[in-house]
Every structure is written in C-alpha cells, then in structure tokens.
Scaffold this motif. Sequence first.
Motif, PDB file in Angstrom:
ATOM      1  N   GLY A 229      -0.380   1.553  15.864  1.00  0.00           N
ATOM      2  CA  GLY A 229       0.874   0.857  15.611  1.00  0.00           C
ATOM      3  C   GLY A 229       1.346   1.094  14.188  1.00  0.00           C
ATOM      4  N   ARG A 230       1.337   0.026  13.381  1.00  0.00           N
ATOM      5  CA  ARG A 230       1.723   0.127  11.975  1.00  0.00           C
ATOM      6  C   ARG A 230       0.547  -0.232  11.063  1.00  0.00           C
TER       7      ARG A 230
ATOM      8  N   LEU B 194       4.495   0.622   3.720  1.00  0.00           N
ATOM      9  CA  LEU B 194       3.804   0.918   4.978  1.00  0.00           C
ATOM     10  C   LEU B 194       2.669   1.912   4.752  1.00  0.00           C
TER      11      LEU B 194
ATOM     12  N   GLN C 266      10.068   6.810   6.838  1.00  0.00           N
ATOM     13  CA  GLN C 266       9.519   5.759   7.690  1.00  0.00           C
ATOM     14  C   GLN C 266       8.717   4.745   6.884  1.00  0.00           C
ATOM     15  N   ALA C 267       8.098   5.196   5.807  1.00  0.00           N
ATOM     16  CA  ALA C 267       7.253   4.311   5.013  1.00  0.00           C
ATOM     17  C   ALA C 267       8.002   3.626   3.882  1.00  0.00           C
TER      18      ALA C 267
ATOM     19  N   ILE D 148      -1.504   1.349   5.219  1.00  0.00           N
ATOM     20  CA  ILE D 148      -2.322   2.169   6.113  1.00  0.00           C
ATOM     21  C   ILE D 148      -3.382   2.950   5.351  1.00  0.00           C
TER      22      ILE D 148
ATOM     23  N   ILE E  79      -3.958   5.968  13.137  1.00  0.00           N
ATOM     24  CA  ILE E  79      -3.036   4.844  13.030  1.00  0.00           C
ATOM     25  C   ILE E  79      -2.925   4.140  14.379  1.00  0.00           C
TER      26      ILE E  79
ATOM     27  N   GLU F 141       1.907  11.844  10.712  1.00  0.00           N
ATOM     28  CA  GLU F 141       2.042  10.528  11.324  1.00  0.00           C
ATOM     29  C   GLU F 141       3.242   9.746  10.790  1.00  0.00           C
ATOM     30  N   VAL F 142       3.358   9.617   9.481  1.00  0.00           N
ATOM     31  CA  VAL F 142       4.389   8.775   8.869  1.00  0.00           C
ATOM     32  C   VAL F 142       5.109   9.577   7.792  1.00  0.00           C
TER      33      VAL F 142
END
Length: 339
Positions: A148-149, A76, A295-296, A80, A146, A290-291
């Motif tokens: 969404g994804r 992810l 999460q990633a 990004i 960002i 953010e991430v």
Amino acid sequence: MEVSFDLTIAWALLLAFATFVYVVLDGFDLGIGILYPFFPEKSDRDLMMNSVAPVWDGNETWLILGGGGLFAAFPLAYAIILPAVYVPIIVMLLALIFRGVAFEFRWRSQRRFSARAWDMSFICGSVVAALMQGIILGTLLQGIEIDGRAYGGGWWDWLTPFTLVVGLGVVAGYALMGACWLNWKLEGAVQQRVKKAAQLAGLLSLGFIALVSALTPTLEAAYWMRWLSFPQVLFVVPVPLLTGLIGYVLARSLYKGGHDWLPMLMVVLLFLLCFVGLGISIWPYIIPTEVTIWQAASPYKSQLFMFVGAIVLVPIILAYTGFAYWVFRGKLDPEDGYH
C-alpha cells in the motif's frame, strides 16, 4: 500543476546536491579513519587528524539537510524508506557519534592505553559509518517492498550480498578520498606512504565500481533497459568512458606526481559520475520502480514554504563552508596543530 511539477524536481535536485556534498566533505573525513590502521605511528595519526580538525564537525550539516529535506519534501518516501533501513541508519548514527567523541577525547588522553582505545573507536566508527551508508544505498537500489503506502518487507531485507558489496565499495571509495586529501595536505615521507595507500584504494574502488555496475542491471528490468538496451545505451555510454578516463588521470597523477590537488579533484569527479550513473538508473523514482518523486511529494504550498528557506540558508552554509576551507588551505605544518 506545472509549477508544482517544477518545484518537486527542484527539491529532488536540492536533496541530491546535499547528499553529494555530504559524501564529498564527510567522505575524506571518514576515509582518514579508515586509513588509520595503516599508519600506526602517533605522529602520523596526529598529522592526519589535524588535516581535518578545523572543518570535520561541519560536514554532518549536509546529512541533516538531506534527511530533514526528505521528511519535509517527500514524506511518503521517508515513511517507506526509513523502516526499511532502520538498523543501518541507527548503526551509522551511533558510529558517527562514537567517532566524533573519539576525535575529541584522543587528544586529552594522557595514558597510552586509553589513547589507543580512542584510536580504535575512531577507526571502527569510520569504517562502520561508511559501510552502513553503502548498505543503505544498496538497499535502495535493490528495491524496497511496499504494501500500500507503507513498508511491506522484513527486518533484515537490507542485508544481502549486493548491499554488502555496495557497502564495501563505499568503504574503499572513502579510503581513496581520504588518501587523496592527505596527499594534498601533507608532505614528506608520510605523503609518500599516503600515495601508496591511495594507489591500492584506487584499484579497489574502481574494481567495486565495475562490480556494482555489472550487478545493478540484473536487479531490475528497468535498470537493464536504461543501461543496456538500444538506443538508450548510446546516451549512457559516456559515463563508463569518462569513468575510465578519470581513473587513468587519477592513476597517472598518483604514480607520476605533479599537482597534489589533482588526485583529489579526480576522486570528486569519480564520485560525481557515480551519482550521475545512480540518477540514470532510478530517475524519476525516489523508491526505484515503485514511487516517483511526484507521488511522494508533499503539498505544493508546503514545498514552496520550505524551498524559500532553503534557497536562503543553503548559500549561507556553502559560503561558510567555503570560507572555512579557504582559511585552512595549504599544506599542514607538522609543528602546528589545532588542539
């Protein structure tokens, strides 16, 4: 769940380690190209290039490991970050390719004009690659928009005054590292000129470190809380203090002389402290604020499968790299070369 948590941290630490090793090993290599304009004599440039000729082409291994590991362990984040920095990454890769070609072709150029052209290619490739690496780091620090994804920013979001400051700081830092490497490998009159270059590059590097450190807390409230709020400030204050101490030892070793390896060690420690400071600022985010790394992260079984391969291959790469540097240790003989 706890096992997956630990494995995600392990992958984050592995990627941080690979990035740091790349910065150290390729940093002084790029730094030599950055210093080229200050050493116009062909004999000096031949010596400078011969100091890294046996080892330079293995340094990008760590860059590949870092990029491939990011794609595999944190897909992810890869999806990004890459669109946000497509331009500087492509320019950096082209610069690395161009300087690699120049590295080999300058030795085979019989005409004076073509030899100078390859020297200029080596200089430009080194400066541009270092600048782009700093800009990529600055882009990550200043934040990535960002949606969404996916990446939600514009094509030129990576180009800001802050990213340019970080880019110039990396150029100065690599020049310092290259000068300290040459101080370790060379002797005689050229070594004295290298020391003067290291002194100037050291002042610039410390200045940029101070400037970036002052600007970073203004980018995000989270950075301000990490560095300047109480009681967190009590835990992070050793970082700038150690940076000042290392800067003092570095300056003393360059001005007073002594062990030629000491400036290089101090520069590596200086870069290590910069990495620690970066970690303090962004942890546990892989895309700041953010991430997070969890999460990633890719699925646990995918991480485990790749990590087994990594723990086998990374020690082999380290052993081979260490052996190569050990074989070509010591001062460089001006009468000998590798081409």
